[in-house]
Design a protein around this motif. Structure first.
Motif, short mmCIF file in Angstrom:
data_model
loop_
_atom_site.label_atom_id
_atom_site.label_comp_id
_atom_site.label_asym_id
_atom_site.label_seq_id
_atom_site.Cartn_x
_atom_site.Cartn_y
_atom_site.Cartn_z
N ARG A 149 -4.43 -17.49 52.29
CA ARG A 149 -4.69 -18.14 51.00
C ARG A 149 -3.36 -18.57 50.39
O ARG A 149 -2.47 -17.76 50.16
N LEU A 150 -3.24 -19.86 50.16
CA LEU A 150 -2.03 -20.42 49.59
C LEU A 150 -1.88 -19.98 48.13
O LEU A 150 -2.87 -19.84 47.40
N LEU A 151 -0.64 -19.79 47.69
CA LEU A 151 -0.36 -19.25 46.36
C LEU A 151 0.73 -20.03 45.65
O LEU A 151 1.67 -20.54 46.28
N ARG A 152 0.61 -20.11 44.35
CA ARG A 152 1.73 -20.45 43.47
C ARG A 152 2.15 -19.13 42.83
O ARG A 152 1.39 -18.53 42.07
N VAL A 153 3.34 -18.68 43.14
CA VAL A 153 3.79 -17.36 42.73
C VAL A 153 4.82 -17.49 41.61
O VAL A 153 5.89 -18.07 41.80
N ARG A 154 4.49 -16.97 40.44
CA ARG A 154 5.45 -16.87 39.36
C ARG A 154 6.06 -15.48 39.42
O ARG A 154 5.36 -14.49 39.19
N LEU A 155 7.33 -15.43 39.76
CA LEU A 155 7.99 -14.15 40.03
C LEU A 155 9.15 -13.94 39.05
O LEU A 155 10.02 -14.81 38.91
N LYS A 156 9.14 -12.78 38.41
CA LYS A 156 10.27 -12.39 37.56
C LYS A 156 10.96 -11.20 38.21
O LYS A 156 10.37 -10.13 38.39
N ASP A 157 12.21 -11.42 38.62
CA ASP A 157 13.03 -10.37 39.22
C ASP A 157 13.72 -9.61 38.09
O ASP A 157 14.54 -10.18 37.36
N LEU A 158 13.39 -8.34 37.92
CA LEU A 158 13.94 -7.56 36.82
C LEU A 158 15.45 -7.33 36.97
O LEU A 158 16.10 -6.87 36.03
N ASP A 159 16.00 -7.66 38.14
CA ASP A 159 17.46 -7.56 38.32
C ASP A 159 18.18 -8.77 37.73
O ASP A 159 19.40 -8.73 37.54
N ASP A 160 17.44 -9.82 37.47
CA ASP A 160 18.03 -11.05 36.94
C ASP A 160 18.40 -10.85 35.47
O ASP A 160 17.54 -10.57 34.63
N LYS A 161 19.67 -11.03 35.13
CA LYS A 161 20.13 -10.82 33.76
C LYS A 161 19.46 -11.76 32.77
O LYS A 161 19.23 -11.41 31.62
N LYS A 162 19.14 -12.98 33.21
CA LYS A 162 18.49 -13.95 32.33
C LYS A 162 16.99 -13.73 32.22
O LYS A 162 16.33 -14.34 31.38
#
Length: 347
Positions: A149-162
Motif C-alpha cells: 500500500r503506497l503511502l504519503r508519510v509525514r514524519l517528524k524526527d524528534l532529533d531535528d532541532k527545528k
C-alpha cells in the motif's frame, strides 16, 4: 419506519458508490491510492534501542476510508541489513495491538513492514516509487505475492532541532504470516529448500520476473530477499521482496555480487534454474501476452517518480520484452543461461 428505511437506503447507496460493504472500514490493501500517515519519533533512539524483539512505542495518525484522520498506538523497530546500515531513514516494522486495530483499516494487518527513502535527497522518493512499481509488476505476473500500500508519510524526527515535518513517499508491505494466511499456507522460515523442488510454473514466472527487473540480489535456497510459501497441498512457491538493488530501480547505493559476472545492476543475468524447455517457452508466451498490462501498470505508477525515471523504466522493461520476442536472444539470455541442478546448493 419510513425514516429507518431511508437511512438503510442511504447506507447501501454509499456502499455501492465507494465499492465497500456497508459499515466496513475495508482492507488496507483494497486501494491503490496513496494513504496519508503521520509518525513522530527519534530516529537515533529507533536505531539504538530497537532490534528484532525490542520496539519503540509511538503513535500513528492515518487517513481512514471516510477521509477523516484517526490515531492508533503503534510499536516500531528497525529491520533489514544493508539499508539499515547505509540509509538515513532505516527500514522499519510497524506493529499494533489487536484492540488498537479493531474497526480500522489495520484490523487484518497489524504487523507491517514500512519502506521509506534511503536518503534525505530531494529525488530519493523516485527510487521508492520505482520499488513500489516492482511489487505491482510482480502481481501482474505471479499468482502468489505480497500486497503493498503506497503511502504519503509525514514524519517528524524528534532529533531535528527545528522540529520540521518532512513528507516522504513510502509503502507498507504485507506481513509474512498474513500473506501465508491469505493463501492458506505456511511460511517455511529457516529451511533450505532447493529451488528445483519448488513448483515449476510459479518458480519460472518468478525467475522471468527477476530477469525483467534486473534483480540478482536474491536466493531461494538461502531465503535471501525471498520467502518460501508452502500451500495446503504441500506445493512450495517463492515469495520475493526487497527490489531496490535492481536495474529497474537503480539507486545510487546499488551494488552487485562480483562473483556472478556482471558489473552493474542494470546488467541482466538470468539466475533461475533450468526447467523443462516446453514449460519455459509456455511461460515466455504467457508473459508476452501480458505486455500491454505491464506497461499499463508502469503508466499508472508514473505519478510516483520523475518523468525521466518513467522513461528509463519503460526502456528497461522494453529491453526485456525484446529478449522474449527474439528466439535468438531468448536462447542466449534464458535457455542457455539457466543454472544446472548441480548449482542448486550455491547462492
Amino acid at each position: 419506519m419510513k425514516s429507518q428505511w431511508v437511512f438503510c437506503f442511504v447506507v447501501l447507496l454509499f456502499s455501492w458508490g465507494t465499492g465497500l460493504p456497508a459499515f466496513s472500514q475495508g482492507n488496507l490493501f483494497d486501494s491503490k491510492e496513496p494513504m496519508l500517515i503521520e509518525l513522530e519519533f527519534s530516529i537515533k533512539q529507533l536505531r539504538s534501542e530497537t532490534n528484532d524483539s525490542t520496539f519503540l512505542e509511538s503513535r500513528m495518525v492515518f487517513e481512514a476510508v471516510d477521509g477523516k484522520m484517526d490515531t492508533v498506538e503503534v510499536e516500531i523497530r528497525t529491520r533489514g541489513n544493508f539499508r539499515l546500515e547505509n540509509c538515513y531513514y532505516p527500514p522499519m516494522r510497524v506493529k499494533m495491538k489487536k484492540k488498537q486495530a479493531e474497526n480500522t483499516l489495520f484490523e487484518g494487518d497489524r504487523n507491517l513492514k514500512l519502506v521509506l527513502p534511503c536518503s534525505k535527497a530531494k529525488n530519493a522518493g523516485n527510487y521508492v516509487g520505482k520499488e513500489y512499481l516492482a511489487y505491482q509488476l510482480y502481481e501482474d505476473i505471479a499468482s502468489f505475492s505480497f500486497h503493498t500500500r503506497l503511502l504519503r508519510v509525514r514524519l517528524k524526527d524528534l532529533d531535528d532541532k527545528k522540529q520540521e515535518t518532512v513528507e516522504l513517499l513510502g509503502f507498507f508491505i504485507e506481513d509474512d504470516d498474513d500473506v501465508a494466511d491469505r493463501f492458506g499456507g505456511k511460511i517455511l522460515d529457516e529451511k533450505k529448500i532447493i529451488p528445483t523442488l519448488m513448483e515449476d510454473s510459479a518458480t519460472v514466472r518468478h525467475d522471468f520476473f527477476q530477469l525483467m527487473i534486473g534483480n540478482t540480489d536474491w536466493s531461494g535456497l538461502f531465503q535471501h530477499n525471498e520467502k518460501v510459501l508452502m500451500l495446503e497441498d504441500k506445493t512450495i512457491v517463492p515469495l520475493p521482496y526487497d527490489f531496490d538493488m535492481t536495474g529497474l530501480v537503480n539507486p545510487p547505493y546499488a551494488q552487485v555480487n562480483n562473483q556472478i559476472g556482471i558489473d552493474r545492476v542494470t546488467d541482466r543475468l538470468y539466475r533461475g534454474f533450468c526447467r523443462d524447455p516446453e514449460l519455459m517457452q509456455a511461460i515466455r508466451q504467457e508473459i508476452l501476452a501480458k505486455e500491454d498490462q505491464i506497461f499499463q501498470t508502469i503508466a499508472e505508477s508514473g505519478p510516483y517518480f520523475a518523468d525521466a525515471d518513467g522513461k528509463a523504466c519503460r526502456r528497461y522493461i522494453q529491453d526485456f520484452f525484446d529478449i522474449l520476442k527474439s528466439d535468438r536472444a531468448f536462447e542466449q539470455h534464458v535457455l542457455s543461461a539457466c543454472r544446472s541442478a548441480d548449482a542448486a546448493q550455491t547462492f
